[in-house]
Design a protein around this motif. Structure first.
Motif, short mmCIF file in Angstrom:
data_model
loop_
_atom_site.label_atom_id
_atom_site.label_comp_id
_atom_site.label_asym_id
_atom_site.label_seq_id
_atom_site.Cartn_x
_atom_site.Cartn_y
_atom_site.Cartn_z
N THR A 91 -12.25 69.79 55.62
CA THR A 91 -12.59 71.12 56.15
C THR A 91 -13.38 70.99 57.44
O THR A 91 -13.08 71.66 58.45
CB THR A 91 -13.39 71.93 55.11
OG1 THR A 91 -12.65 72.01 53.89
CG2 THR A 91 -13.67 73.33 55.62
N CYS A 124 -11.14 69.85 60.33
CA CYS A 124 -10.28 70.91 60.86
C CYS A 124 -11.08 71.93 61.69
O CYS A 124 -10.59 72.43 62.71
CB CYS A 124 -9.53 71.60 59.73
SG CYS A 124 -8.26 70.55 58.96
N LEU A 174 -6.56 74.49 57.88
CA LEU A 174 -6.45 73.66 56.68
C LEU A 174 -5.80 74.47 55.57
O LEU A 174 -6.17 75.61 55.32
CB LEU A 174 -7.83 73.18 56.23
CG LEU A 174 -7.86 72.40 54.90
CD1 LEU A 174 -7.02 71.13 54.99
CD2 LEU A 174 -9.30 72.08 54.52
N ARG A 175 -4.83 73.84 54.90
CA ARG A 175 -4.19 74.47 53.74
C ARG A 175 -4.27 73.51 52.56
O ARG A 175 -3.77 72.39 52.62
CB ARG A 175 -2.74 74.83 54.05
CG ARG A 175 -2.68 75.78 55.21
CD ARG A 175 -1.34 76.23 55.65
NE ARG A 175 -0.21 75.50 55.15
CZ ARG A 175 0.96 76.09 54.85
NH1 ARG A 175 1.07 77.39 54.96
NH2 ARG A 175 1.98 75.37 54.46
N LEU A 225 -16.08 76.23 48.76
CA LEU A 225 -15.89 76.17 50.21
C LEU A 225 -16.35 77.46 50.88
O LEU A 225 -16.93 77.44 51.98
CB LEU A 225 -14.42 75.91 50.54
CG LEU A 225 -13.88 74.53 50.14
CD1 LEU A 225 -12.41 74.43 50.51
CD2 LEU A 225 -14.67 73.40 50.79
N TYR A 251 -5.29 83.39 52.87
CA TYR A 251 -6.19 82.80 53.86
C TYR A 251 -7.60 83.38 53.79
O TYR A 251 -7.81 84.57 53.52
CB TYR A 251 -5.63 83.02 55.27
CG TYR A 251 -4.49 82.07 55.58
CD1 TYR A 251 -4.73 80.78 56.04
CD2 TYR A 251 -3.17 82.46 55.39
CE1 TYR A 251 -3.70 79.89 56.32
CE2 TYR A 251 -2.12 81.58 55.67
CZ TYR A 251 -2.39 80.31 56.13
OH TYR A 251 -1.38 79.44 56.39
N SER A 304 -11.31 82.87 56.28
CA SER A 304 -11.68 82.44 57.63
C SER A 304 -13.19 82.47 57.82
O SER A 304 -13.92 83.13 57.07
CB SER A 304 -11.01 83.34 58.68
OG SER A 304 -11.49 84.66 58.58
N LEU A 347 -8.74 78.85 56.44
CA LEU A 347 -8.43 78.04 55.27
C LEU A 347 -7.36 78.73 54.46
O LEU A 347 -7.53 79.89 54.06
CB LEU A 347 -9.69 77.85 54.42
CG LEU A 347 -9.47 77.23 53.03
CD1 LEU A 347 -9.13 75.75 53.14
CD2 LEU A 347 -10.70 77.44 52.14
#
Length: 324
Positions: A174, A177, A184-185, A211, A231, A233, A241
């Motif tokens: 994380t 990125c 990031l996925r 996260l 997602y 953000s 993310l």
């Protein structure tokens, strides 16, 4: 438009151009596997272009080139250029493991590929070696640099999260990125074939909560691409993310995609067996009207949902056979 029995509009085709790969990720291909499709059975570029053109006339707007590792297919940039010029397509993207990206990034970008998803499960060299069977991290990171230099945007990092394997690397990925401007996925493992079932499944719901708290992320309403990710953000919008959770929170109600394998098999669902064999039709002289009708009939076979949780032993084919 292609509308299935459940009212879902099918506007996304994931197109596998090869089932071969230069890595052996433990959740995708068994070590020592040699049962690849014969090249004579691969769809040719002309056949691929014809099928995609019919899909585009029926409302498909997005095509993603996948594999195996798609950059192992010779002259892929030529195919990308042909597809990018088809009327109706608005988005041509690529999923890659990155090992060949340094050699091909510029040509692919010039051919019309606009976005790249790169598979990378750890930033620890020894962990990548364990997962992929190859000391590939330096080449992958160099490929990422090449993708940025070529102007791909956005660049998404696909990380398959596995309990006891790389779950401790999620925070570092994380931060990486965020630093480099990548999306990031995080992806849950799926029970596809013996390899998928042997992978150490990790429920991503607790990971998401962790996260969000650590990086101050908030859920965002907009989607990024045509795929299944939800997602979150950063509050300033500089980082996103994505979470792909086929097990803990499936997304079948909004599924908008089908998959075409390298041998011309059209799979209606990643987790079911409904399919249409297109190669025999193409090579027996079917006209475009007949091909369009065949695609419409195939979409009628698309199931309502997968059964990964209810019947994890059901699917025997590997991920690489279906297309990523």
């Amino acid at each position: 438009m292609l509308i299935d029995r459940f009212g879902r509009s099918i506007e996304y085709l994931r197109l596998s151009v090869t089932d071969r790969c230069d890595l052996r990720c433990e959740y995708c291909l068994p070590k020592g596997f040699k049962g690849f499709e014969e090249p004579a059975n691969w769809l040719t570029f002309d056949e691929i272009e014809r099928v995609v053109a019919v899909f585009a006339r029926l409302g498909t707007r997005r095509v993603r080139l996948t594999g195996g590792e798609p950059l192992l297919r010779r002259n892929l940039a030529e195919l990308a250029g042909r597809l990018s010029r088809l009327e109706g397509l608005t988005d041509l993207s690529l999923t890659t493991n990155g090992t060949q990206l340094r050699k091909h990034a510029q040509a692919l970008r010039q051919a019309g590929v606009s976005r790249i998803n790169l598979s990378l499960d750890s930033l620890r060299r020894e962990c990548v070696h364990e997962i992929t069977g190859s000391d590939s991290l330096p080449k992958v990171l160099d490929g990422l640099t090449a993708a940025k230099e070529a102007g791909f945007s956005p660049i998404k990092i696909n990380m398959v999260a596995m309990r006891g394997v790389n779950e401790q690397d999620i925070e570092a990925m994380t931060a990486f990125c965020i630093e480099h401007g990548f999306i990031l996925r995080l992806i849950e493992t799926m029970p596809m074939g013996n390899t998928g079932r042997a992978a150490q499944y990790l429920d991503l719901q607790p990971v998401l909560l962790r996260l969000c708290a650590q990086f101050d992320l908030v859920e965002q309403a907009k989607t990024l691409g045509g795929g299944p990710a939800r997602y979150w953000s950063s509050r300033d919008g500089s980082f996103s993310l994505g979470m792909i959770t086929p097990i803990s929170q499936h997304f079948c109600a909004t599924c908008n995609r089908v998959r075409l394998s390298v041998d011309g098999t059209l799979y209606m669902c990643l987790g079911q067996e409904e399919k249409l064999e297109l190669r025999p039709l193409l090579r027996s002289g079917i006209d475009d009207a007949g091909l369009e009708q065949a695609l419409r009939q195939a979409i009628e076979l698309k199931p309502e949902r997968h059964e990964f949780r209810e019947q994890p032993q059901k699917l025997v084919r590997f991920m690489s056979m279906t297309g990523g």
